[in-house]
Design an enzyme around this catalytic site. Structure first.
Site, PDB file in Angstrom:
ATOM      1  N   ASP A 223       0.880  -1.172   0.000  1.00  0.00           N
ATOM      2  CA  ASP A 223       0.000   0.000   0.000  1.00  0.00           C
ATOM      3  C   ASP A 223       0.917   1.221   0.000  1.00  0.00           C
ATOM      4  O   ASP A 223       2.114   1.126   0.310  1.00  0.00           O
ATOM      5  CB  ASP A 223      -0.861  -0.048   1.272  1.00  0.00           C
ATOM      6  CG  ASP A 223      -1.532   1.274   1.588  1.00  0.00           C
ATOM      7  OD1 ASP A 223      -2.229   1.793   0.696  1.00  0.00           O
ATOM      8  OD2 ASP A 223      -1.337   1.803   2.701  1.00  0.00           O
TER       9      ASP A 223
ATOM     10  N   ASP B   5      -0.236   5.156   0.857  1.00  0.00           N
ATOM     11  CA  ASP B   5      -0.512   6.174   1.887  1.00  0.00           C
ATOM     12  C   ASP B   5      -0.651   5.550   3.273  1.00  0.00           C
ATOM     13  O   ASP B   5      -1.484   4.682   3.480  1.00  0.00           O
ATOM     14  CB  ASP B   5      -1.783   6.936   1.516  1.00  0.00           C
ATOM     15  CG  ASP B   5      -1.593   7.741   0.248  1.00  0.00           C
ATOM     16  OD1 ASP B   5      -2.335   7.502  -0.715  1.00  0.00           O
ATOM     17  OD2 ASP B   5      -0.674   8.571   0.197  1.00  0.00           O
TER      18      ASP B   5
ATOM     19  N   GLU C 118      -0.889  11.378   4.909  1.00  0.00           N
ATOM     20  CA  GLU C 118      -2.256  11.931   4.998  1.00  0.00           C
ATOM     21  C   GLU C 118      -2.348  13.276   5.720  1.00  0.00           C
ATOM     22  O   GLU C 118      -2.742  14.291   5.118  1.00  0.00           O
ATOM     23  CB  GLU C 118      -3.198  10.906   5.669  1.00  0.00           C
ATOM     24  CG  GLU C 118      -3.385   9.633   4.871  1.00  0.00           C
ATOM     25  CD  GLU C 118      -4.193   9.798   3.584  1.00  0.00           C
ATOM     26  OE1 GLU C 118      -4.387   8.811   2.873  1.00  0.00           O
ATOM     27  OE2 GLU C 118      -4.614  10.937   3.277  1.00  0.00           O
TER      28      GLU C 118
ATOM     29  N   LYS D  85     -11.589  11.935  -4.797  1.00  0.00           N
ATOM     30  CA  LYS D  85     -12.830  12.445  -5.410  1.00  0.00           C
ATOM     31  C   LYS D  85     -14.043  11.989  -4.597  1.00  0.00           C
ATOM     32  O   LYS D  85     -14.953  12.769  -4.314  1.00  0.00           O
ATOM     33  CB  LYS D  85     -12.948  11.957  -6.857  1.00  0.00           C
ATOM     34  CG  LYS D  85     -11.870  12.510  -7.765  1.00  0.00           C
ATOM     35  CD  LYS D  85     -12.123  12.210  -9.227  1.00  0.00           C
ATOM     36  CE  LYS D  85     -11.883  10.741  -9.556  1.00  0.00           C
ATOM     37  NZ  LYS D  85     -10.475  10.353  -9.392  1.00  0.00           N
TER      38      LYS D  85
ATOM     39  N   ALA E 278      -6.567  19.662  -9.145  1.00  0.00           N
ATOM     40  CA  ALA E 278      -5.787  20.758  -8.535  1.00  0.00           C
ATOM     41  C   ALA E 278      -5.137  20.264  -7.248  1.00  0.00           C
ATOM     42  O   ALA E 278      -3.960  20.546  -6.981  1.00  0.00           O
ATOM     43  CB  ALA E 278      -6.699  21.947  -8.251  1.00  0.00           C
ATOM     44  N   LYS E 279      -5.875  19.490  -6.467  1.00  0.00           N
ATOM     45  CA  LYS E 279      -5.322  18.929  -5.225  1.00  0.00           C
ATOM     46  C   LYS E 279      -4.121  18.035  -5.518  1.00  0.00           C
ATOM     47  O   LYS E 279      -3.090  18.104  -4.852  1.00  0.00           O
ATOM     48  CB  LYS E 279      -6.423  18.150  -4.490  1.00  0.00           C
ATOM     49  CG  LYS E 279      -5.953  17.387  -3.277  1.00  0.00           C
ATOM     50  CD  LYS E 279      -5.655  15.927  -3.621  1.00  0.00           C
ATOM     51  CE  LYS E 279      -5.026  15.207  -2.446  1.00  0.00           C
ATOM     52  NZ  LYS E 279      -4.663  13.803  -2.774  1.00  0.00           N
TER      53      LYS E 279
ATOM     54  N   THR F 111      -5.013   3.143  -3.446  1.00  0.00           N
ATOM     55  CA  THR F 111      -6.194   3.898  -3.867  1.00  0.00           C
ATOM     56  C   THR F 111      -5.790   5.243  -4.453  1.00  0.00           C
ATOM     57  O   THR F 111      -6.546   5.855  -5.205  1.00  0.00           O
ATOM     58  CB  THR F 111      -7.099   4.140  -2.635  1.00  0.00           C
ATOM     59  OG1 THR F 111      -7.399   2.880  -2.045  1.00  0.00           O
ATOM     60  CG2 THR F 111      -8.365   4.858  -3.007  1.00  0.00           C
TER      61      THR F 111
HETATM   62  C1  XBP Z   1      -5.245   6.274   0.591  1.00  0.00           C
HETATM   63  C2  XBP Z   1      -6.427   6.924  -0.010  1.00  0.00           C
HETATM   64  C3  XBP Z   1      -6.219   8.000  -1.041  1.00  0.00           C
HETATM   65  C4  XBP Z   1      -5.481   9.174  -0.421  1.00  0.00           C
HETATM   66  C5  XBP Z   1      -5.652  10.435  -1.236  1.00  0.00           C
HETATM   67  O1  XBP Z   1      -4.789   5.363  -0.379  1.00  0.00           O
HETATM   68  O2  XBP Z   1      -7.541   6.540   0.293  1.00  0.00           O
HETATM   69  O3  XBP Z   1      -7.494   8.412  -1.481  1.00  0.00           O
HETATM   70  O4  XBP Z   1      -6.052   9.435   0.867  1.00  0.00           O
HETATM   71  O5  XBP Z   1      -5.197  10.218  -2.551  1.00  0.00           O
HETATM   72  P1  XBP Z   1      -3.911   4.048   0.032  1.00  0.00           P
HETATM   73  P2  XBP Z   1      -6.143  10.645  -3.786  1.00  0.00           P
HETATM   74  O6  XBP Z   1      -3.858   3.956   1.556  1.00  0.00           O
HETATM   75  O7  XBP Z   1      -4.675   2.893  -0.604  1.00  0.00           O
HETATM   76  O8  XBP Z   1      -2.560   4.281  -0.570  1.00  0.00           O
HETATM   77  O9  XBP Z   1      -6.676  12.021  -3.479  1.00  0.00           O
HETATM   78  O10 XBP Z   1      -5.230  10.610  -4.986  1.00  0.00           O
HETATM   79  O11 XBP Z   1      -7.219   9.584  -3.812  1.00  0.00           O
HETATM   80 MG    MG Z   2      -3.006   3.208   3.251  1.00  0.00          MG
END
Ligand code: XBP
Ligand code: MG
Length: 254
Positions: free
Chosen positions: A7, A9, A16, A52, A86-87, A125
């Site tokens: 994974d 994030d 985050e 999104k 933009a984010k 994700t």
């Molecule tokens: C974490 C998420 C992502 C990020 C934001 O993904 O849920 O949506 O919070 O990234 P993971 P985006 O833990 O599966 O890596 O705004 O590009 O979705």
């Molecule tokens: Mg994660």
């Protein structure tokens, strides 16, 4: 053990609170919206995976005056996608500034697996551009080449906790779940990897430490370093100060 699937994030880097959340707020300000996601609200919104989808959930929860004048129907979907783009631009810029490092032990374990010829993959994700920017800036330029498959974002119809992204990576690698092991940080991620049939090792973070990881093989506070040992929260350890390939293999064999 034919592959390690990571994974992004919360697992590769603590992205985050000081990364994505800041990027969302910069995009809101740039769009002239008086929306501000503080740490507590963002922690609640993290229940929804996908940026999104997270914006849409926030809009659905707001009092009418906070969202008056927004487009309706399909136009709202396009409006959200533009705001999210933009984010992503702001998040990539944050990564390029070097402000978001890899978590403790991640570089060490990735390097050990790479040098041992154990294939690496990513199942996330987040948006693909974010993965590229994190690997380029926090691991090393060209680091994407270490990963046989990078499954990210909208490449699958259903995001975590659905199994889709892990199923996609396994299918692309031509592997079965029992041949691999997943590394996650959140209950959404664990539900996804378990639904795909993968044994999973968790490293918790500030937003996820209170979540239910009972279906994980091992839960640690971090992967750690010899000089910065990890601590076992759930599961069996071996006499090691930090998570290395031998310990991962023992968990996989277990
Ligand atoms: C974490 C998420 C992502 C990020 C934001 O993904 O849920 O949506 O919070 O990234 P993971 P985006 O833990 O599966 O890596 O705004 O590009 O979705
Ligand atoms: Mg994660």
């Amino acid at each position: 053990m034919k592959a390690l699937i990571f994974d992004v994030d919360g697992t590769l880097a603590d992205t985050e609170r000081d990364g994505h959340r800041v990027a969302f707020n910069l995009a809101f300000a740039e769009a002239g919206l008086d929306w501000e996601w503080d740490e507590a609200l963002y922690g609640e919104l993290l229940a929804v995976t996908g940026g999104k989808e997270r914006i849409r959930r926030f809009i659905e929860q707001q009092k009418p005056q906070m969202v008056e004048g927004l487009p309706e129907g399909d136009d709202l979907g396009e409006w959200i996608a533009a705001l999210h783009a933009a984010k992503t631009r702001h998040f990539v810029a944050l990564l390029a500034s070097g402000k978001i490092p890899l978590r403790s032990g991640v570089r060490r374990l990735l390097t050990e697996a790479h040098d041992a010829g154990v294939p690496l993959a990513i199942a996330t994700t987040t948006t693909p551009q974010n993965v590229s920017a994190l690997l380029e800036n926090a691991l090393f330029p060209g680091a994407e080449s270490w990963f046989e498959v990078i499954g990210a974002g909208d490449i699958v119809p259903a995001k975590k906790p659905a199994a889709d992204i892990y199923d996609y990576v396994l299918e692309q690698m031509g592997l079965k779940p029992e041949q691999c092991i997943a590394f996650e940080d959140s209950v959404n991620g664990l539900r996804s990897s378990r639904a795909a049939g993968l044994k999973t090792i968790i490293t918790v973070n500030g937003y996820t430490e209170a979540e239910d990881f009972s279906s994980a093989e091992l839960v640690l506070d971090q992967m750690g370093e010899p000089s910065d040992p990890c601590h076992i929260i759930q599961g069996d350890g071996i006499d090691k100060p930090c998570l290395d390939l031998e310990w991962v293999r023992k968990i996989w064999e277990g």
